[in-house]
Structure formats: structure tokens, C-alpha cells
Design a protein around this motif. Sequence first.
Motif, PDB file in Angstrom:
ATOM      1  N   LEU A   1      34.869 -22.757 -42.853  1.00  0.00           N
ATOM      2  CA  LEU A   1      34.801 -23.430 -41.557  1.00  0.00           C
ATOM      3  C   LEU A   1      34.862 -24.954 -41.715  1.00  0.00           C
ATOM      4  N   THR A   2      34.080 -25.473 -42.671  1.00  0.00           N
ATOM      5  CA  THR A   2      34.013 -26.927 -42.800  1.00  0.00           C
ATOM      6  C   THR A   2      35.270 -27.482 -43.470  1.00  0.00           C
TER       7      THR A   2
ATOM      8  N   SER B   1      19.774 -29.266 -48.516  1.00  0.00           N
ATOM      9  CA  SER B   1      20.921 -28.745 -47.772  1.00  0.00           C
ATOM     10  C   SER B   1      21.923 -29.825 -47.393  1.00  0.00           C
TER      11      SER B   1
ATOM     12  N   GLU C   1      28.888 -30.736 -39.495  1.00  0.00           N
ATOM     13  CA  GLU C   1      28.872 -30.270 -38.110  1.00  0.00           C
ATOM     14  C   GLU C   1      28.000 -29.018 -37.980  1.00  0.00           C
ATOM     15  N   GLY C   2      26.883 -29.025 -38.637  1.00  0.00           N
ATOM     16  CA  GLY C   2      25.912 -27.942 -38.501  1.00  0.00           C
ATOM     17  C   GLY C   2      26.133 -26.744 -39.407  1.00  0.00           C
ATOM     18  N   SER C   3      27.251 -26.718 -40.166  1.00  0.00           N
ATOM     19  CA  SER C   3      27.496 -25.570 -41.040  1.00  0.00           C
ATOM     20  C   SER C   3      27.446 -25.982 -42.502  1.00  0.00           C
TER      21      SER C   3
ATOM     22  N   LEU D   1      24.913 -30.166 -44.402  1.00  0.00           N
ATOM     23  CA  LEU D   1      25.503 -29.541 -43.227  1.00  0.00           C
ATOM     24  C   LEU D   1      26.619 -30.423 -42.684  1.00  0.00           C
TER      25      LEU D   1
END
Lengths: 123, 232
Positions: B71-72, B60, B64-66, B62
Motif C-alpha cells: 500500500l505504501t 513503528s 499515511e497510517g500504514s 507509519l
Amino acid sequence: MPWTLHPDRPIYLQLVEQIRLKIVSGEYPPGGKLASVRDLAGDAAVNPNTMQKALTELERTGLIYAQRTSGRFITEDREKISQVRQQLAAGQIADFFGQMEQLGYSRAEALALVQSINEEMKQ
Amino acid sequence: MSTLLECKNLNKNFGAKAALSDVNLTIQSGRIIGLLGPNGSGKSTLIKLVNGLLVPTSGSVLVEGSAPGVLTKKVVSYLPDRTYLNDWMKVRDLIGFFKDFYADFDPNKAYDMLRRLSINPNDNLKSMSKGTKEKVQLILVMSRSARLYLLDEPIGGVDPAARDYILNTIITNYNPEASVILSTHLIADVEQVLDDFIFLNGGRVVMSAAVDDVRENQGKSIDALFREVFKC
């Protein structure tokens, strides 16, 4: 005096040395305000984190101090500055003796040589 | 300081060929990181995975957690290794284009940099040299106030004076909330501005550390270390 940095030694240490030199030589006068980290970093072409680390180290040794809101200043303690200056000079002289030793001169011989060369240069 | 980017057991295969193998990385905010490695070591692949242009085979990514997505892309500013801009467009139009696309794009910053590099905003890309095109593209990317800048070979094609200006832009653009990852072969030119480096070889992370730690512990530059590690 421009910044000269060698990539094979820690950059922050070289920044500490060079800022220290600017302070003892009077280029940064006692009590003077230091430029911001960002400006200093831009000027020296280094990473702001590295400049920050160098300034923190200089703060630790007391050559500069931070005033919470108005920035960083060179110490007003001239005694301290002249102490550091003398330490730097002592380091240079120790290096010199070391190099002369490699050339086969004792300290007494090296000193005598310094004397005579100094006389020659006066003429 | 917060975690901006996290790669966990990241793998990317192109057919039978493994481009990235088991990459584990955590990037904090407020850092300038050099992504360094020989040709074909997986630098661009890694950057494209973070940017969502490629999808991991396993593992994976990520930001900032996404996972990479709409969003990113709002917080990631990406400089690709080749141009994707339409070359009939004028620089002025490109600035409008970027302003429409990205809420964090600052046209004043772009115009200011164009002036510093003596680039006429009314010129179209087609009339520009390769190096000037690269400068325009970098100006667009650096005029965003993103959290993560992914710069794939930002200085490869530009002259040394522009190189200095670009590195200076990266330094003065520095923001403790953001990080910059730049891939390059020109280590000697960039190592002074780096906090950390990552060595990639054959799709694996072979070394990652703070640059000043290497200088302190091994007494050598990152350039010298690279030549030693990747000796042909």
C-alpha cells in the motif's frame, strides 16, 4: 535584477526586501500582475512555502494584494509606493551616518563631505 | 495539511550495533525536509525503514497510517543511494518498466526532463557516466506523482548545473499534498529549498526545526549550524 540570497538570514525576509525593491524601483509596475508563487519560487530557486510566506507578508503591508481568482497584483497606490521608497532611503541614510560615525565624522561633517565630493564629481 | 509519515520510538540494530535509537518524527504534507548528518549517522537506515527495505527492531513507522508494504509503496517514490537498475537497459525501456510498475508514473514528464538534461532515451545505462546514471534514476523517481519522495543523496554525484536543475525540479514539482525528504552532505546547496531540517547523529535525532527559524533566532545558515554541531 537577479535574486541574491544569503543563507544566514531568513530567506523569506530577503525575498520581502527584494520584491519590495522591485516594486519601488518600478521593475514591478503599480497595478501589475505578479507571477504565480510557483513561478516566482522557481525563478528565485527557493521553496514555494517560503515564497508564499514572503508574499503574505507583503500583502500584510499593503504593497501587494490578492484577487481571489486572478492572482496577486502590485498596489496601484503610488502614494504608498513612494512612502515605502522614502522609508528605504531614510534607512540607507541612517546606515550611512552610522558608518561615517565609526570613521569619526559628525553628521554635519559627513554632510559637508557629501557636498564637496558631489562638487568634485561634477567636474 | 495531513500527516504523511510518523516514526514512534523507532529503533534499528544491526547485530550489537544500534543504527537508529529512539527516533520520533512526524512529517506533514507540503514540506521539503533535509535529512542531514555525518557519515554513518543513520540517514540511509531511516529512509530504508520508511521504504520497507528494512524492518524496525522495535518501534513503528507509519506512512499515511500504514506500516510500509504494498500500500505504501504506491505513494512513496524512493531514490536509493546506489543503483538497482539493470545497466543493459535503455532509458526508454526503463521508462516503460516504471510505467508498468507505478500507476502514478508520467512518461511525458520523464521524457521532458531527459530532453532538458540532454540525455538520449536510446542510450543504455552501461554507456553512461556515473553522474548521468544518477540523473536518469532521479528523473524516474521524480516523474511519479507520489505523496512522499525519499531521496537518498540525490545530488551527490552530479555537476553543479545539473544540481541546480534537480533542485529546481523538486521546487516546481512541489505539491501541497506531497512531501520530499532528501538526505545529503551538501547542505549549502540545498538549504535554500528546504522548509525543515533534521540533524541525525549516531542514530539519534539531535535537532529538528524550520530552517528560517534557525536563521532568524541564531543568525546563521544551516550549513554553519551543521559545522558547529558536528565539529570534529
